[in-house]
Design a protein around this motif. Structure first.
Motif, mmCIF file in Angstrom:
data_model
loop_
_atom_site.group_PDB
_atom_site.id
_atom_site.type_symbol
_atom_site.label_atom_id
_atom_site.label_comp_id
_atom_site.label_asym_id
_atom_site.label_seq_id
_atom_site.Cartn_x
_atom_site.Cartn_y
_atom_site.Cartn_z
ATOM 1 N N CYS A 71 -6.098 -0.168 2.574
ATOM 2 C CA CYS A 71 -5.611 -1.521 2.810
ATOM 3 C C CYS A 71 -6.398 -1.754 4.229
ATOM 4 O O CYS A 71 -6.156 -2.948 4.522
ATOM 5 C CB CYS A 71 -4.176 -1.272 3.097
ATOM 6 S SG CYS A 71 -3.517 -0.170 4.312
ATOM 7 N N CYS B 92 0.828 -1.063 0.046
ATOM 8 C CA CYS B 92 -0.147 0.052 -0.069
ATOM 9 C C CYS B 92 0.757 1.283 -0.037
ATOM 10 O O CYS B 92 2.067 1.234 0.563
ATOM 11 C CB CYS B 92 -0.897 0.112 1.060
ATOM 12 S SG CYS B 92 -2.484 1.360 0.893
ATOM 13 N N GLY C 202 -1.617 1.544 7.415
ATOM 14 C CA GLY C 202 -3.232 1.627 7.691
ATOM 15 C C GLY C 202 -3.747 2.724 7.191
ATOM 16 O O GLY C 202 -3.709 3.886 7.632
ATOM 17 N N CYS C 203 -4.679 2.495 6.001
ATOM 18 C CA CYS C 203 -5.626 3.552 5.499
ATOM 19 C C CYS C 203 -6.537 2.877 4.535
ATOM 20 O O CYS C 203 -6.776 1.617 4.677
ATOM 21 C CB CYS C 203 -4.368 4.450 4.473
ATOM 22 S SG CYS C 203 -4.060 3.275 2.967
ATOM 23 N N CYS D 282 0.518 3.563 1.750
ATOM 24 C CA CYS D 282 0.704 4.304 3.094
ATOM 25 C C CYS D 282 1.987 3.549 3.702
ATOM 26 O O CYS D 282 2.444 3.904 4.819
ATOM 27 C CB CYS D 282 -0.760 3.930 4.016
ATOM 28 S SG CYS D 282 -0.831 2.035 4.383
HETATM 29 ZN ZN LIG Z 1 -2.554 1.619 3.292
#
Ligand SMILES: [Zn+2]
Length: 278
Positions: free
Chosen positions: A101, A91, A97-98, A93
């Motif tokens: 994903c 990802c 974590g975004c 990011c």
């Molecule tokens: Zn992400």
């Protein structure tokens, strides 16, 4: 290699893999089982301490250990859009974590009640609500409550079975059944209609006819019954395979099959490229 669809339901597929080999059939089975990515809950945070609701104080306790609840939440099928989500490791990011994903869920319930999978509320997109709403998670008595935040990420069943999309994946050599000419009305051949456990044959106008050839499990009950005198020939075709599988609902059967074929094709390309480098 061709795929001929026999039945394609939302979560269930039956098809024939034509002009292939046992190795390719097994590769497709293993890809369906363990290589298709999906979202599953991987991190669960529990609120500790009292929970206030309508001026009543609830204890954040349940009859189960938190680990068991976390495990049960992990096994709940989470709807997955493969065009929308990607693994955290790939990802933009960088794995923090975004919305590309991860899917965040909250679970906020007070007893007495049975907490169900449908109580998981997606934060944001309401389309990400779990489809199987009635999977029991835990039973709460009066005065008990849970407040949970759960995060789903993408993975494959190579790491944990909670990321397994397809189940009951099986195939068999396509049955080839033939009744010898002139034997259709033979008394012992006619008896095979009753002997076959899969009800492949039927008797019509005093003749044995093949009704459900795909149901044949190659058990050879008919040919064993006839013994050396013959009358029916049953063979498994090692170039054509009858496949069946189901999905847990995170992807449809069609999406799972498309993805499995795509993964196999990519792996074959990769293998070829590695061979050429040697
Ligand atoms: Zn992400």
């Amino acid at each position: 290699m061709d795929i001929e669809i026999i039945e394609m339901a939302e979560r269930k597929a039956k098809f024939i893999l034509r002009n292939s080999s046992p190795a390719m059939a097994n590769a497709l089975r293993r890809t369906l089982l363990s290589d298709i990515p999906k979202m599953a809950i991987d991190k669960v945070e529990f609120h500790l301490g009292p929970i206030m609701y309508d001026d009543k104080e609830y204890e954040s306790v349940t009859p189960l250990f938190d680990e068991i609840i976390a495990h049960r939440l992990g096994m709940v099928p989470v709807p997955t859009d493969l065009n929308l989500f990607c693994p955290q490791s790939e990802c933009v990011c960088g794995g923090e974590g975004c919305p590309n994903c991860t899917i965040m869920y909250s679970l906020n319930k007070i007893g007495p009640c049975t907490v169900l999978s449908g109580d998981l509320e997606p934060l944001g997109n309401p389309d990400l609500r779990v489809k199987d709403e009635f999977i029991p998670i835990v039973e709460l008595t009066d005065g008990q409550a849970v407040l949970i935040y759960a995060t789903a990420v993408m993975g494959t069943a190579k790491k944990h079975v909670k990321w397994q999309v397809a189940n009951g994946v099986g195939y068999k050599y396509l049955p080839q059944i033939a009744i010898d000419e002139g034997m259709e009305s033979d008394e012992e051949v006619l008896e095979c209609a009753a002997i076959c456990p899969k009800k492949v044959f039927e008797v019509e106008d005093g003749k044995l006819v093949i009704k459900n050839p795909l149901d044949c499990s190659l058990c050879r009950a008919c040919t064993d019954h006839l013994g050396e005198r013959g009358g029916i020939t049953v063979k498994g075709d090692d170039k054509n395979f009858f496949f069946k599988f189901e999905t847990d609902g995170s992807l449809t059967a069609q999406q799972a099959l498309d993805k499995a074929v795509e993964i196999l094709a990519d792996e074959a390309k990769d293998f070829k490229a590695q061979l050429e480098q040697l």
